[in-house]
Design an enzyme around this catalytic site. Structure first.
Site, mmCIF file in Angstrom:
data_model
loop_
_atom_site.group_PDB
_atom_site.id
_atom_site.type_symbol
_atom_site.label_atom_id
_atom_site.label_comp_id
_atom_site.label_asym_id
_atom_site.label_seq_id
_atom_site.Cartn_x
_atom_site.Cartn_y
_atom_site.Cartn_z
ATOM 1 N N HIS A 168 -49.597 31.733 104.082
ATOM 2 C CA HIS A 168 -48.275 32.490 104.815
ATOM 3 C C HIS A 168 -48.837 33.450 105.856
ATOM 4 C CE1 HIS A 168 -44.899 35.427 105.319
ATOM 5 N NE2 HIS A 168 -43.998 34.248 104.518
ATOM 6 N N ASP A 176 -41.941 28.943 98.585
ATOM 7 C CA ASP A 176 -41.493 27.525 98.553
ATOM 8 C C ASP A 176 -42.426 26.782 97.116
ATOM 9 O OD1 ASP A 176 -39.659 27.410 100.836
ATOM 10 O OD2 ASP A 176 -41.590 27.322 102.023
HETATM 11 C C1 LIG Z 1 -47.429 28.950 106.421
HETATM 12 C C2 LIG Z 1 -48.695 28.777 107.489
HETATM 13 C C3 LIG Z 1 -47.951 27.823 108.650
HETATM 14 C C4 LIG Z 1 -49.318 29.913 108.096
HETATM 15 O O1 LIG Z 1 -50.012 29.490 108.915
HETATM 16 P P1 LIG Z 1 -51.209 30.434 109.702
HETATM 17 O O2 LIG Z 1 -50.847 31.926 109.720
HETATM 18 O O3 LIG Z 1 -51.099 29.935 111.153
HETATM 19 O O4 LIG Z 1 -52.519 29.927 108.924
HETATM 20 P P2 LIG Z 1 -53.859 29.785 109.647
HETATM 21 O O5 LIG Z 1 -53.914 28.598 110.339
HETATM 22 O O6 LIG Z 1 -54.508 31.210 110.296
HETATM 23 O O7 LIG Z 1 -54.672 29.231 108.387
HETATM 24 C C5 LIG Z 1 -55.978 30.079 107.800
HETATM 25 C C6 LIG Z 1 -56.777 28.777 107.111
HETATM 26 O O8 LIG Z 1 -56.126 28.759 106.081
HETATM 27 C C7 LIG Z 1 -56.029 27.077 106.046
HETATM 28 N N1 LIG Z 1 -54.706 26.825 105.498
HETATM 29 C C8 LIG Z 1 -53.261 27.670 105.542
HETATM 30 N N2 LIG Z 1 -52.509 27.166 104.941
HETATM 31 C C9 LIG Z 1 -53.011 26.233 104.179
HETATM 32 C C10 LIG Z 1 -52.322 25.408 103.344
HETATM 33 N N3 LIG Z 1 -51.034 25.217 102.990
HETATM 34 N N4 LIG Z 1 -53.238 24.324 102.800
HETATM 35 C C11 LIG Z 1 -54.497 24.337 103.201
HETATM 36 N N5 LIG Z 1 -54.973 25.085 104.078
HETATM 37 C C12 LIG Z 1 -54.302 26.265 104.614
HETATM 38 C C13 LIG Z 1 -55.851 26.681 107.374
HETATM 39 O O9 LIG Z 1 -56.207 25.555 107.621
HETATM 40 C C14 LIG Z 1 -56.849 27.778 108.089
HETATM 41 O O10 LIG Z 1 -58.241 27.236 107.315
HETATM 42 P P3 LIG Z 1 -59.619 27.193 108.526
HETATM 43 O O11 LIG Z 1 -59.802 28.884 108.657
HETATM 44 O O12 LIG Z 1 -60.619 26.601 107.567
HETATM 45 O O13 LIG Z 1 -59.210 26.520 109.454
HETATM 46 C C15 LIG Z 1 -49.801 27.812 106.443
HETATM 47 O O14 LIG Z 1 -50.173 28.523 105.634
HETATM 48 C C16 LIG Z 1 -49.282 26.314 106.233
HETATM 49 O O15 LIG Z 1 -49.087 25.538 106.863
HETATM 50 N N6 LIG Z 1 -48.565 26.516 104.833
HETATM 51 C C17 LIG Z 1 -48.154 25.305 104.397
HETATM 52 C C18 LIG Z 1 -46.571 25.001 104.846
HETATM 53 C C19 LIG Z 1 -45.880 25.956 104.099
HETATM 54 O O16 LIG Z 1 -45.814 26.151 102.723
HETATM 55 N N7 LIG Z 1 -44.865 26.709 104.791
HETATM 56 C C20 LIG Z 1 -43.993 28.039 104.358
HETATM 57 C C21 LIG Z 1 -44.334 28.998 104.688
HETATM 58 S S1 LIG Z 1 -43.213 30.061 103.713
#
Ligand SMILES: CC(C)(COP(=O)(O)OP(=O)(O)OC[C@H]1O[C@@H](n2cnc3c(N)ncnc32)[C@H](O)[C@@H]1OP(=O)(O)O)[C@@H](O)C(=O)NCCC(=O)NCCS
Length: 402
Positions: free
Chosen positions: A287, A339
């Site tokens: 998140h 979710d």
């Molecule tokens: C929600 C989300 C977009 C937030 O993204 P963000 O704040 O940009 O997170 P970051 O890109 O800073 O992620 C940090 C690290 O965690 C990893 N990561 C984040 N969410 C992940 C997930 N769901 N599964 C695996 N790895 C994940 C990223 O790849 C990154 O890894 P790295 O540092 O080795 O490159 C992301 O967590 C995600 O894609 N989640 C899955 C989709 C989801 O459930 N969305 C609903 C949100 S309520």
């Protein structure tokens, strides 16, 4: 504005004799601090509607209290009006919602005629946009008009989703039942059956969890649209488009794929390690804001899922989910978001995965609308800048000389 001397330095560096207006703008953007990718952590406005600062509070009330003690109708009222309703106010609100639930026949026909391959979420976006053409006050943006539209949409969106679902299956449409609760009526519209108290309450609790979340991406989208002076239907249509993406609301439709692919708690650890090694994102984890602390909605809904599970298959899915959670924490220190449990909850209620994000829309209409109203009440056009990373000003070469 950047100092003239810095513009002159840039002009010299680029070999430009006379600093221009464009050059001044470029110099300004270069001088600005580079924002974090994805506007991570950036405060972009003020709101009195909700905050993630200490868990999640809607108008000051903790989400856990609302989930355990309120109904979605009370929460929608709270978001739109700022205070919890009295008995009488709630009865009036529910009566207005029931009256507002009428959808013009032309919209039902549209929902019937959209090609079968169109996903429910896309059909919903189109239908919400089309509803604007039949609204009593299509382009009015004053407080009374926007509140009226918000309430109409709250009543109509469940009807749109149920209508598309039933029409594409060749089933008769069900009339709204004003005697039922918001969630009870939604279940009845979708299934044609009288809902059980257990299902009704669980759906209601999920809607409360989805109702609002500060300046999340779709809400910010709605506020940007509202800030231009555009109408509530336009703002909500844009917000639906934003919510659909798999990084935002669309994630709830992908969660079941993860659970079903793992198939057994014993396989969770390897599955997670493989996914991380391949840099695959698992839907339902991570998140933008809840990083160093749990998503409170995921915590409360996990308990609700455990309370709801009755069949062997449902218990097994809960065990698989717990094993994946443990592995994600162990290998990547990522926690589940809202979710993750909601997908299991919706499966227990018998919904197809493609309905999960439209159900999210039903709940979030209240939050989006509250934010649109707040934006309209104290508006200034949202128009940010970007750091320019393209080529410096250069001489245009006419086509015949290229
Ligand atoms: C929600 C989300 C977009 C937030 O993204 P963000 O704040 O940009 O997170 P970051 O890109 O800073 O992620 C940090 C690290 O965690 C990893 N990561 C984040 N969410 C992940 C997930 N769901 N599964 C695996 N790895 C994940 C990223 O790849 C990154 O890894 P790295 O540092 O080795 O490159 C992301 O967590 C995600 O894609 N989640 C899955 C989709 C989801 O459930 N969305 C609903 C949100 S309520």
């Amino acid at each position: 504005m950047i100092a003239d001397v810095e513009v002159a330095t840039l002009a010299r560096a680029w070999g430009i004799a006379k600093p221009t207006h464009v050059l001044a703008n470029v110099a300004t953007t270069i001088a600005m601090k580079k924002p974090a990718a994805g506007l991570d952590g950036l405060i972009v406005g003020e709101t009195a509607i909700s905050t993630l600062d200490h868990g999640l509070h809607l108008r000051g009330f903790a989400i856990e209290d609302l989930v355990r003690q309120a109904t979605y109708s009370e929460v929608a009222y709270l978001l739109l009006h700022g205070e919890l309703p009295t008995h009488e106010q709630l009865a009036d609100f529910r009566a207005i919602l029931a009256e507002a639930a009428e959808v013009p026949p032309a919209i039902l026909q549209l929902l019937e005629e959209l090609p079968l391959h169109v996903a429910p979420m896309d059909a919903l976006r189109t239908a919400i946009s089309a509803l604007a053409h039949f609204d009593e006050q299509p382009n009015e943006t004053d407080d009374t008009a926007s509140l009226g539209k918000a309430i109409r949409l709250l009543g109509q969106v469940p009807v749109l989703i149920a209508a598309r679902q039933r029409l594409t299956r060749g089933l008769e449409l069900i009339d709204s039942d004003p005697e039922l609760s918001f969630a009870g009526n939604l279940l009845s519209l979708l299934t044609g059956r009288v809902p059980t108290a257990r299902d009704e309450r669980a759906l209601d609790q999920s809607l409360i969890c989805y109702a609002d979340l500060e300046f999340n991406t779709s809400t910010f989208t709605a506020r940007i649209v509202a800030s231009t002076g555009s109408d509530l239907h336009s703002a909500v249509t844009a917000a639906v488009g934003a919510l659909k993406g798999p990084l935002h609301g669309g994630a709830n439709e992908d969660v079941l794929d993860v659970l079903l692919a793992v198939d057994s708690p014993a396989r969770a650890d390897k599955f997670v390690r493989d996914a991380i090694a391949k840099k695959r994102r698992l839907a339902g984890f991570g998140h933008r804001v809840y990083r160093d602390r749990p998503d409170p909605r995921a915590v409360v809904l996990k308990d609700i899922c455990r309370e709801l599970a009755t069949t062997d298959e449902q218990h097994r899915l809960e065990e698989i989910a717990a094993a994946i959670e443990a592995a994600m924490w162990l290998h990547k220190q990522l926690r589940p978001n809202v979710d993750w449990p909601i997908a299991r909850l919706y499966r227990m209620l018998g919904f197809d995965a493609e309905l999960f994000t439209p159900l999210f829309v039903i709940a979030r209409v209240a939050g989006w609308s509250a934010h649109v109203l707040e934006q309209q009440r104290d508006n200034r056009l949202i128009a940010p800048r970007a750091n320019y990373t393209g080529p410096p000003p250069r001489t245009f070469v006419p086509l015949r000389e290229r």
